[in-house]
Design a protein around this motif. Structure first.
Motif, PDB file in Angstrom:
ATOM      1  N   ALA A 253       6.502   3.839   8.118  1.00 25.31           N
ATOM      2  CA  ALA A 253       6.457   5.000   8.176  1.00 25.31           C
ATOM      3  C   ALA A 253       7.677   5.070   6.729  1.00 25.31           C
ATOM      4  N   SER A 254       9.138   4.309   6.820  1.00 26.90           N
ATOM      5  CA  SER A 254       9.102   4.275   5.744  1.00 26.90           C
ATOM      6  C   SER A 254       8.298   4.335   4.149  1.00 26.90           C
ATOM      7  N   ILE A 255       7.180   3.618   3.833  1.00 24.37           N
ATOM      8  CA  ILE A 255       5.952   3.779   2.848  1.00 24.37           C
ATOM      9  C   ILE A 255       5.378   5.192   2.722  1.00 24.37           C
ATOM     10  N   THR A 256       4.727   5.412   3.870  1.00 27.94           N
ATOM     11  CA  THR A 256       3.761   6.695   4.168  1.00 27.94           C
ATOM     12  C   THR A 256       4.732   7.507   3.716  1.00 27.94           C
ATOM     13  N   GLY A 257       6.207   7.924   3.785  1.00 26.54           N
ATOM     14  CA  GLY A 257       6.907   8.796   3.766  1.00 26.54           C
ATOM     15  C   GLY A 257       7.392   8.446   1.627  1.00 26.54           C
ATOM     16  N   LYS A 258       6.968   7.582   1.413  1.00 25.68           N
ATOM     17  CA  LYS A 258       7.182   7.659   0.390  1.00 25.68           C
ATOM     18  C   LYS A 258       5.813   8.086  -0.700  1.00 25.68           C
ATOM     19  N   LEU A 259       4.839   7.508  -0.021  1.00 23.92           N
ATOM     20  CA  LEU A 259       3.767   7.441  -0.464  1.00 23.92           C
ATOM     21  C   LEU A 259       2.880   9.018  -0.190  1.00 23.92           C
ATOM     22  N   ALA A 260       2.916   9.519   0.297  1.00 23.52           N
ATOM     23  CA  ALA A 260       2.886  11.056   0.673  1.00 23.52           C
ATOM     24  C   ALA A 260       3.497  11.843  -0.103  1.00 23.52           C
ATOM     25  N   GLN A 261       4.405  11.998  -1.479  1.00 25.36           N
ATOM     26  CA  GLN A 261       4.979  12.743  -2.015  1.00 25.36           C
ATOM     27  C   GLN A 261       3.965  12.546  -3.489  1.00 25.36           C
ATOM     28  N   ASN A 262       3.466  11.320  -3.573  1.00 26.96           N
ATOM     29  CA  ASN A 262       2.825  10.877  -4.455  1.00 26.96           C
ATOM     30  C   ASN A 262       1.191  11.770  -4.710  1.00 26.96           C
ATOM     31  N   GLN A 263       0.685  11.215  -6.207  1.00 26.10           N
ATOM     32  CA  GLN A 263      -0.866  12.369  -6.777  1.00 26.10           C
ATOM     33  C   GLN A 263      -1.634  11.194  -6.176  1.00 26.10           C
ATOM     34  N   SER A 264      -2.805  11.137  -6.592  1.00 22.18           N
ATOM     35  CA  SER A 264      -3.541  10.211  -6.316  1.00 22.18           C
ATOM     36  C   SER A 264      -3.523   9.472  -7.309  1.00 22.18           C
ATOM     37  N   PRO A 265      -3.134   7.828  -7.283  1.00 20.39           N
ATOM     38  CA  PRO A 265      -4.486   7.665  -6.110  1.00 20.39           C
ATOM     39  C   PRO A 265      -2.684   6.884  -5.617  1.00 20.39           C
ATOM     40  N   GLN A 266      -1.955   7.162  -6.434  1.00 19.52           N
ATOM     41  CA  GLN A 266      -0.837   6.250  -5.793  1.00 19.52           C
ATOM     42  C   GLN A 266       0.195   6.698  -4.394  1.00 19.52           C
ATOM     43  N   ASN A 267      -0.609   7.854  -3.675  1.00 13.72           N
ATOM     44  CA  ASN A 267      -0.382   8.193  -2.200  1.00 13.72           C
ATOM     45  C   ASN A 267      -1.336   7.454  -1.003  1.00 13.72           C
ATOM     46  N   GLN A 268      -1.616   6.271  -2.465  1.00 11.95           N
ATOM     47  CA  GLN A 268      -3.121   5.472  -0.929  1.00 11.95           C
ATOM     48  C   GLN A 268      -1.944   4.143  -0.632  1.00 11.95           C
ATOM     49  N   PHE A 269      -3.045   3.835   0.787  1.00 13.59           N
ATOM     50  CA  PHE A 269      -1.863   2.367   0.672  1.00 13.59           C
ATOM     51  C   PHE A 269      -3.275   1.885   1.293  1.00 13.59           C
ATOM     52  N   ALA A 270      -3.283   0.328   0.514  1.00 14.44           N
ATOM     53  CA  ALA A 270      -4.342  -0.807   0.332  1.00 14.44           C
ATOM     54  C   ALA A 270      -3.766  -1.232   1.462  1.00 14.44           C
ATOM     55  N   ILE A 271      -5.325  -1.978   2.203  1.00 15.03           N
ATOM     56  CA  ILE A 271      -5.002  -2.578   3.018  1.00 15.03           C
ATOM     57  C   ILE A 271      -5.719  -4.240   2.601  1.00 15.03           C
ATOM     58  N   VAL A 272      -5.145  -5.189   1.974  1.00 12.67           N
ATOM     59  CA  VAL A 272      -5.520  -6.353   1.964  1.00 12.67           C
ATOM     60  C   VAL A 272      -5.568  -7.655   2.498  1.00 12.67           C
ATOM     61  N   LEU A 273      -6.197  -7.900   2.883  1.00 17.76           N
ATOM     62  CA  LEU A 273      -6.934  -9.486   3.984  1.00 17.76           C
ATOM     63  C   LEU A 273      -7.187 -10.170   3.219  1.00 17.76           C
ATOM     64  N   ASP A 274      -6.396 -11.383   2.780  1.00 17.46           N
ATOM     65  CA  ASP A 274      -7.049 -12.378   2.185  1.00 17.46           C
ATOM     66  C   ASP A 274      -7.244 -12.424   0.330  1.00 17.46           C
ATOM     67  N   GLY A 275      -6.071 -11.034   0.237  1.00 16.67           N
ATOM     68  CA  GLY A 275      -6.101 -10.511  -1.078  1.00 16.67           C
ATOM     69  C   GLY A 275      -7.989 -10.239  -1.641  1.00 16.67           C
ATOM     70  N   GLU A 276      -8.172  -9.618  -0.782  1.00 14.36           N
ATOM     71  CA  GLU A 276      -8.940  -8.404  -0.907  1.00 14.36           C
ATOM     72  C   GLU A 276      -8.882  -7.173  -0.248  1.00 14.36           C
ATOM     73  N   VAL A 277      -8.842  -6.119  -0.389  1.00 19.28           N
ATOM     74  CA  VAL A 277      -8.528  -4.720  -0.652  1.00 19.28           C
ATOM     75  C   VAL A 277      -9.502  -4.864   1.080  1.00 19.28           C
ATOM     76  N   VAL A 278      -9.639  -4.544   1.858  1.00 20.78           N
ATOM     77  CA  VAL A 278     -11.040  -4.045   3.066  1.00 20.78           C
ATOM     78  C   VAL A 278     -10.809  -2.371   3.246  1.00 20.78           C
ATOM     79  N   SER A 279      -9.447  -1.964   2.852  1.00 21.31           N
ATOM     80  CA  SER A 279     -10.199  -0.182   2.761  1.00 21.31           C
ATOM     81  C   SER A 279      -8.205   0.302   2.557  1.00 21.31           C
ATOM     82  N   ASP A 280      -8.393   1.663   1.755  1.00 18.49           N
ATOM     83  CA  ASP A 280      -7.390   2.094   0.978  1.00 18.49           C
ATOM     84  C   ASP A 280      -7.360   3.671   1.210  1.00 18.49           C
ATOM     85  N   PRO A 281      -7.090   3.870   2.352  1.00 16.74           N
ATOM     86  CA  PRO A 281      -6.902   5.535   2.966  1.00 16.74           C
ATOM     87  C   PRO A 281      -5.639   5.979   2.486  1.00 16.74           C
TER      88      PRO A 281
END
Length: 585
Positions: A304-332
């Protein structure tokens, strides 16, 4: 003596058709082998050289029934990604039994590095995206692996694919790209980022960040500039050794199949903060497949804390990357703070893509650990020596069997040798086809199983020949002896082969590792023994029984009545009754 039944001759009927049938099958299998391009059996690690690692799964304390097919298959997928990251193209990762995973890595790979990669727990993090671009292209803020995905508390009606696509900011000019990226990274790394950071960067492209960028950020920017995610070695090294609390660079593949590179901020949420994740089909909102996530109480606060901060930014800084073993598998991207302890990722997912992402998210909290049950490393030279030794042992065993058959059975040995050749050809062809079909690899224990099978196959011929000899000893000619001896020999052969196959099946089920190769080969050759005896040995014997050389019991036929100890029938003479003297009254 009772006359033979009319049906008895039917078993001799048409042995030529049976022989033709098995020969056609052999030709078809051989043709398929050459058509597939795999003309030799696939060799295992111990013969070809390489590293074989057996990992045993264990439940985490307090977690019951965690060892299940779903978790094991997910672990296999993760380990496959890790091994592929080493640049290995022929590696195999597969489950064995209920709680074991076998990792076979061919020669030319650093075995120590491979053990570290597959033996450690997967590392899953949620990191904010600072900047991203297609690797090798111009910097852009377009979302990558999940370009059309969105995150929400329970529905994605407030954001859709069109909005996600149009939310990307205009691409910067070449002269301003370095400044824009540098300011974006610097602003995002501040403790309290402002929503206008990205916009100010775009409005003043001529500003130089060199004066305000600290050395750590400058180093990160240099790594990002030099990173080429189209190269496998570069993807494997990206972010290597970086701690969760530090920013990093990473690579990921977008929905168009292009590799993108990222600068990511410190990890805000860890994979262990995800309680569970699942792939669902949205039937009400017609959004297709989506991935739902439930967080732990601690993870819900972080998210909730990180999404609240990201929602205030412009793209691409409103995205969070799901990183598995150093590789981005999704970035919604997010458009609002996601509270309540749950979230969903939706977009143009296919079913398999949604299930894969859900499995990866679940793996971050997977209640499994793996311990090394065994590690075997074989050099290519040693593997070649072992293969040569195995082939020599097999040739010696075959030669001894042939010498015995020729010395004891003489002409009948020709039938046995022909049957052994047919069995050998079928075994070789089937093993060659099973390599690409099911991943069967011929290892040293499997070679031992094939050598043992020579004796099992020869034993079936011996049982049949001895039954025929027994009938001849009872005074029958060869053709009736073949037909009368076959039913009794058939029962013995089936019982013997059933016991061998049962032992091989039990051995295959209860053992782990290379011993299964021995059991598999033993079971396969036992089945082929039944096929060869029924469809080749018996029909061939029926045909040759009609030939004069065998039918008349030539001394070199192996069916000579004198050598078999047949006694000529005793001639019975009428007993002459003695004259009876009449007694006088």
């Amino acid at each position: 003596m009772a006359a033979p039944k009319k049906g008895r001759q039917g078993t001799q009927g048409r042995p030529g058709r049976t022989l033709a049938l098995i020969l056609i099958a052999i030709v078809a299998l051989t043709g398929g082998m050459f058509a597939s391009g795999h003309t030799t059996p696939r060799l295992g690690i111990d013969l070809a050289g390489g590293t074989s690692i057996t990992l045993q799964a264990k439940n985490e304390p307090g977690q019951k029934n965690a060892i299940n097919p779903t978790n094991m298959n997910t672990a296999v997928d993760i380990m496959n990604r890790r091994v592929n990251g080493l640049g290995v193209t022929e590696a195999e990762v597969q489950t064995q039994g209920d709680s074991n995973i076998i990792v076979n890595i061919p020669k030319g790979t650093n075995s120590e590095q491979a053990r570290e990669q597959v033996g450690t727990t997967a590392k899953l993090y949620f990191r904010p995206v600072l900047t991203t671009e297609v690797s090798g292209g111009d910097p852009t803020a377009s979302p990558s692996p999940s370009a059309s995905s969105s995150a929400s508390t329970g529905s994605d009606k407030d954001t859709d694919k069109d909005k996600a696509t149009s939310s990307s900011s205009p691409s910067t000019s070449p002269s301003a790209s370095s400044s824009t990226q540098g300011r974006a990274v610097t602003d995002a790394l501040k403790a309290d980022p402002t929503p206008s950071g990205s916009g100010s960067a775009a409005s003043s492209p001529s500003a130089s960040p060199s004066a305000s960028v600290d050395p750590a950020t400058a180093k990160l920017q240099a790594e990002y500039t030099a990173l080429d995610c189209t190269k496998k070695t570069a993807r494997a090294k990206a972010g290597d050794g970086v701690k969760a609390a530090d920013p990093t660079v990473a690579c990921g593949q977008n929905s168009q199949g292009q590799w993108q590179k990222y600068i990511l901020g410190p990890a805000e949420v860890e994979g262990t903060d995800v309680d569970k994740a699942s792939a669902l089909f949205d039937t009400q909102g017609a959004a297709g497949w989506k991935v739902t996530m439930d967080f732990t109480s601690k993870g819900a606060k972080k998210f909730a804390s990180i999404t609240g901060k990201l929602a205030q930014n412009q793209s691409p800084q409103n995205q969070f990357a799901i990183v598995l073993d150093g590789e981005v598998v999704s970035d919604p991207f997010v458009s609002q703070a996601l509270t309540g302890g749950s979230a969903e990722i939706s977009g143009s997912f296919k079913q398999q893509e949604a299930e894969d992402l859900a499995n990866m998210l679940s793996y971050g909290a997977l209640p499994l650990t793996f311990t090394e049950a065994s590690v075997t490393t074989v050099t290519a030279a040693l593997g070649g020596e072992q293969l040569e030794a195995g082939l020599i042992a097999g040739a010696i065993g075959l030669a001894l069997v042939i010498i015995y058959l020729v010395a004891y059975y003489r002409g009948l040995s020709l039938i046995a040798i022909a049957s052994l050749l047919v069995s050998a050809v079928m075994t070789y062809v089937i093993m060659s086809l099973l390599g690409p079909a099911i991943g069967f690899a011929l290892n040293l224990p499997a070679v031992c199983g094939a050598i043992v099978a020579i004796g099992i196959t020869a034993d079936s011929f011996i049982v049949f020949f001895e039954r025929i000899r027994d009938e001849i000893r009872e005074g029958r000619t060869l053709r009736p002896a073949v037909e009368r001896g076959w039913p009794r020999a058939r029962r013995t052969i089936l019982v013997s082969d059933f016991v061998s196959f049962l032992a091989a099946a039990v051995l295959f089920v209860v053992t782990v590792g290379k011993v299964q190769g021995f059991a598999f080969t033993l079971g396969l050759t036992t089945l082929l023994d039944v096929v060869v005896v029924f469809f080749f040995t018996k029909p061939l014997m029926t045909i040759l029984a009609r030939k004069k050389f065998f039918a008349e019991g030539h001394s070199w036929s192996g069916l000579d009545p004198k050598r078999l100890g047949v006694q000529p029938p005793l001639r019975r003479t009428r007993r002459v009754s003695a004259p009876v003297d009449t007694k006088e009254a």
